[in-house]
Design an enzyme around this catalytic site. Structure first.
Site, PDB file in Angstrom:
ATOM      1  N   HIS A  87     -13.235  -6.479 -11.411  1.00  0.00           N
ATOM      2  CA  HIS A  87     -13.317  -6.175 -10.035  1.00  0.00           C
ATOM      3  C   HIS A  87     -14.578  -4.974  -9.725  1.00  0.00           C
ATOM      4  O   HIS A  87     -14.680  -4.181 -10.756  1.00  0.00           O
ATOM      5  CB  HIS A  87     -11.975  -5.692  -9.677  1.00  0.00           C
ATOM      6  CG  HIS A  87     -12.138  -5.217  -8.191  1.00  0.00           C
ATOM      7  ND1 HIS A  87     -11.617  -6.043  -7.205  1.00  0.00           N
ATOM      8  CD2 HIS A  87     -12.436  -4.013  -7.620  1.00  0.00           C
ATOM      9  CE1 HIS A  87     -11.880  -5.275  -6.091  1.00  0.00           C
ATOM     10  NE2 HIS A  87     -12.214  -4.235  -6.265  1.00  0.00           N
ATOM     11  N   ASP A 166      -0.387  -4.811   1.368  1.00  0.00           N
ATOM     12  CA  ASP A 166      -1.794  -4.134   1.348  1.00  0.00           C
ATOM     13  C   ASP A 166      -2.724  -4.845   2.686  1.00  0.00           C
ATOM     14  O   ASP A 166      -3.613  -4.004   3.141  1.00  0.00           O
ATOM     15  CB  ASP A 166      -2.483  -4.418   0.027  1.00  0.00           C
ATOM     16  CG  ASP A 166      -4.043  -3.954  -0.014  1.00  0.00           C
ATOM     17  OD1 ASP A 166      -4.229  -3.038   0.269  1.00  0.00           O
ATOM     18  OD2 ASP A 166      -4.653  -4.862  -0.230  1.00  0.00           O
ATOM     19  N   ARG A 173      -5.983   1.001   7.946  1.00  0.00           N
ATOM     20  CA  ARG A 173      -6.585   2.268   7.223  1.00  0.00           C
ATOM     21  C   ARG A 173      -8.208   2.030   7.971  1.00  0.00           C
ATOM     22  O   ARG A 173      -8.813   3.017   8.177  1.00  0.00           O
ATOM     23  CB  ARG A 173      -6.735   2.238   5.833  1.00  0.00           C
ATOM     24  CG  ARG A 173      -5.508   2.632   5.204  1.00  0.00           C
ATOM     25  CD  ARG A 173      -5.256   2.179   3.813  1.00  0.00           C
ATOM     26  NE  ARG A 173      -6.501   2.679   2.851  1.00  0.00           N
ATOM     27  CZ  ARG A 173      -6.998   1.971   1.895  1.00  0.00           C
ATOM     28  NH1 ARG A 173      -6.429   0.767   1.410  1.00  0.00           N
ATOM     29  NH2 ARG A 173      -8.168   2.453   1.408  1.00  0.00           N
ATOM     30  N   SER A 188      -4.583  -0.578  -3.192  1.00  0.00           N
ATOM     31  CA  SER A 188      -5.101  -1.644  -2.697  1.00  0.00           C
ATOM     32  C   SER A 188      -5.427  -2.536  -3.673  1.00  0.00           C
ATOM     33  O   SER A 188      -5.375  -3.728  -3.703  1.00  0.00           O
ATOM     34  CB  SER A 188      -6.088  -1.077  -1.597  1.00  0.00           C
ATOM     35  OG  SER A 188      -6.519  -2.176  -1.080  1.00  0.00           O
ATOM     36  N   LYS A 192      -3.621  -6.292  -5.893  1.00  0.00           N
ATOM     37  CA  LYS A 192      -3.995  -7.542  -5.682  1.00  0.00           C
ATOM     38  C   LYS A 192      -4.218  -8.247  -7.142  1.00  0.00           C
ATOM     39  O   LYS A 192      -4.020  -9.123  -7.497  1.00  0.00           O
ATOM     40  CB  LYS A 192      -4.935  -7.582  -4.852  1.00  0.00           C
ATOM     41  CG  LYS A 192      -4.718  -7.598  -3.459  1.00  0.00           C
ATOM     42  CD  LYS A 192      -6.034  -7.463  -2.489  1.00  0.00           C
ATOM     43  CE  LYS A 192      -6.630  -6.001  -2.570  1.00  0.00           C
ATOM     44  NZ  LYS A 192      -7.481  -5.602  -1.360  1.00  0.00           N
TER      45      LYS A 192
HETATM   46  N1  URA Z   1     -11.142  -2.651  -1.693  1.00  0.00           N
HETATM   47  C1  URA Z   1      -9.728  -3.105  -1.396  1.00  0.00           C
HETATM   48  O1  URA Z   1      -9.378  -3.942  -1.851  1.00  0.00           O
HETATM   49  N2  URA Z   1      -9.215  -1.799  -0.993  1.00  0.00           N
HETATM   50  C2  URA Z   1      -9.609  -0.675  -0.711  1.00  0.00           C
HETATM   51  O2  URA Z   1      -8.707   0.106  -0.207  1.00  0.00           O
HETATM   52  C3  URA Z   1     -10.770  -0.419  -0.918  1.00  0.00           C
HETATM   53  C4  URA Z   1     -11.687  -1.433  -1.373  1.00  0.00           C
END
Ligand code: URA
Length: 434
Positions: A87, A166, A173, A188, A192
């Site tokens: 990621h 999320d 947010r 967050s 995932k």
């Molecule tokens: N990417 C995400 O998936 N969540 C965040 O809070 C920031 C970047």
């Protein structure tokens, strides 16, 4: 009416008053939000309290788990192959996932990669791949399993059922100035990735003007937090802090970046993209090998012997893409030439990213469309010697009215001057966090 375990205001006040949230408070707050018992404004107030007052490791891990518990999790044990994913926190010209997934798969480790779309000046992997004619981002769970099983790598959109809490909190947010919180960003991203079911995870945490994290200190804190969450969840997690003060490679824009990724898979491509791809691939293979699975070859060999390119072609075809179709090009181009001779003293990732975005490669709102052919190419790297009249940038767009604004963002992103004025740059790989 069911009796609730807590009152939302009391839980918000706990964090507002710098107290630790208990496990039960966290579980209830996130679950009650998903059920509609905690209102949007109460979650927004909680997000602000977390941003201002922080969370300790136990709270972050529990908050992440509450996101995971709000939806489904995936399980790849039926594959009989180790899995590893990567990621990136996002940057300009960051096309690494495209060559990386097939390279790692060609080395014997499966890559279940759930990716996102771009928002703002950073590009999204799905937008890039969608510039390939026919390629489909949306797969059912069975289709995802089949591609992974048959090809070894799949890159597709995250299922809506994966950490749905999320998804909603992130949107909240975004409009309440609470994105920049290390506990909330970590929860967050990691919710995932953990729900996705990968066995190993490598985080590419970008640092610099084109990244979320502007300083090494902030990036290190984010990386350490995410590595801790991953390890606590049983995922072999490591992070590399990597440079995003200067954009990666020589292109930013969807089809332009696919073209550059194909150059890497063919054994060429810009040296920084190749170096970072190989470093991340080796980390993924090493992390997967902790469970006793040995890679079948080295990533550089997978490029040289053509197996990474074969895997790329199979992966694209399996998702409906036409690998032999030419990539789309923009209707109009504009070239920027050097006014004087000297050295490229500045090449700022953020300015180049905003330029590409303004040309139509990115979106301002989630609902916007992107142009497949839009973007920027830079023909020189930071520190290169420049002759007056030399081509510096090529801008691509379908809508020439976009050139003016795009050129305005590029103006302060580069300069040509004396060798002694060349800006210092961060090392490509700054630090490794395990
Ligand atoms: N990417 C995400 O998936 N969540 C965040 O809070 C920031 C970047």
């Amino acid at each position: 009416m069911s009796i609730e375990s807590f009152a939302a205001v009391d839980v918000i006040a706990t964090k507002r008053d710098h107290q630790e949230l208990s496990d039960l408070q966290i579980d209830w707050f996130v679950d009650a939000y998903v059920r509609g018992v905690v209102a949007e404004e109460q979650m927004a107030a909680m997000a602000m309290a977390i941003l201002l007052n922080g969370m300790n490791r136990r709270e972050i891990v529990r908050w992440t788990q509450a996101y995971i518990n709000s939806g489904e999790t995936m399980d790849w044990s039926a594959l009989n192959r180790a899995t590893a994913d990567k990621h990136s926190t996002g940057g300009v010209g960051d096309k690494i996932t495209l060559p990386l997934a097939p390279i790692v798969a060609a080395c014997g480790i499966s890559v279940p990669q759930l990716s996102g779309r771009g928002l703002g000046h950073t590009g999204g992997t799905l937008d890039k791949l969608e510039s390939i004619r026919g390629w489909r981002a949306k797969l059912s769970k069975q289709e995802m399993f089949d591609v992974l099983n048959n090809v070894g790598a799949v890159i597709c959109a995250a299922n809506e059922q994966l950490a749905p809490a999320d998804r909603r909190i992130y949107a909240l947010r975004d409009v309440t100035a609470t994105v920049e919180s290390i506990p909330l960003i970590s929860a967050s991203i990691m919710s995932k990735k953990i729900a996705e079911g990968t066995g190993a995870l490598i985080l590419d945490v970008k640092v610099g003007s084109g990244a979320f994290m502007k300083t090494v200190e902030q990036a290190r804190e984010l990386a350490q937090t995410m590595v801790g969450i991953g390890k606590d969840a049983g995922v072999e997690t490591r992070a590399l802090l990597t440079a995003m003060d200067v954009p990666l490679g020589r292109t930013a824009g969807n089809a332009l970046e696919v073209r550059e990724s194909l150059e890497v898979l063919s054994g060429g491509g810009p040296s920084d993209v190749v170096e970072l791809t190989l470093a991340l691939a080796r980390e993924m293979l090493d992390a997967a090998s902790v469970r006793g699975v040995k890679p079948t070859k080295d990533p550089a060999t997978a490029i040289r012997d053509g197996s990474a390119m074969d895997t790329w072609r199979q992966m694209i075809v399996a998702q409906g893409g036409d690998v032999d179709a030419s990539l789309p090009t923009a209707a109009e181009t504009h070239t920027v030439y050097a006014q004087g001779s000297g050295y490229l003293t500045k090449l700022d990732a953020l300015g180049v990213g905003v330029c590409s975005w303004r040309l139509g490669a990115g979106r301002a709102r989630k609902e916007d469309n992107v142009q497949a052919g839009a973007g920027v190419e830079w023909h020189a790297d930071l520190g290169d010697e420049i002759s007056a009249g030399q081509k510096l940038f090529t801008l691509h767009t379908d809508e020439p009215t976009r050139f003016e604004q795009a050129l305005a963002s590029l103006e302060s992103a580069y300069s040509v001057g004396a060798l002694s004025d060349v800006s210092a740059r961060l090392p490509l790989i700054i630090e490794r966090i395990v």
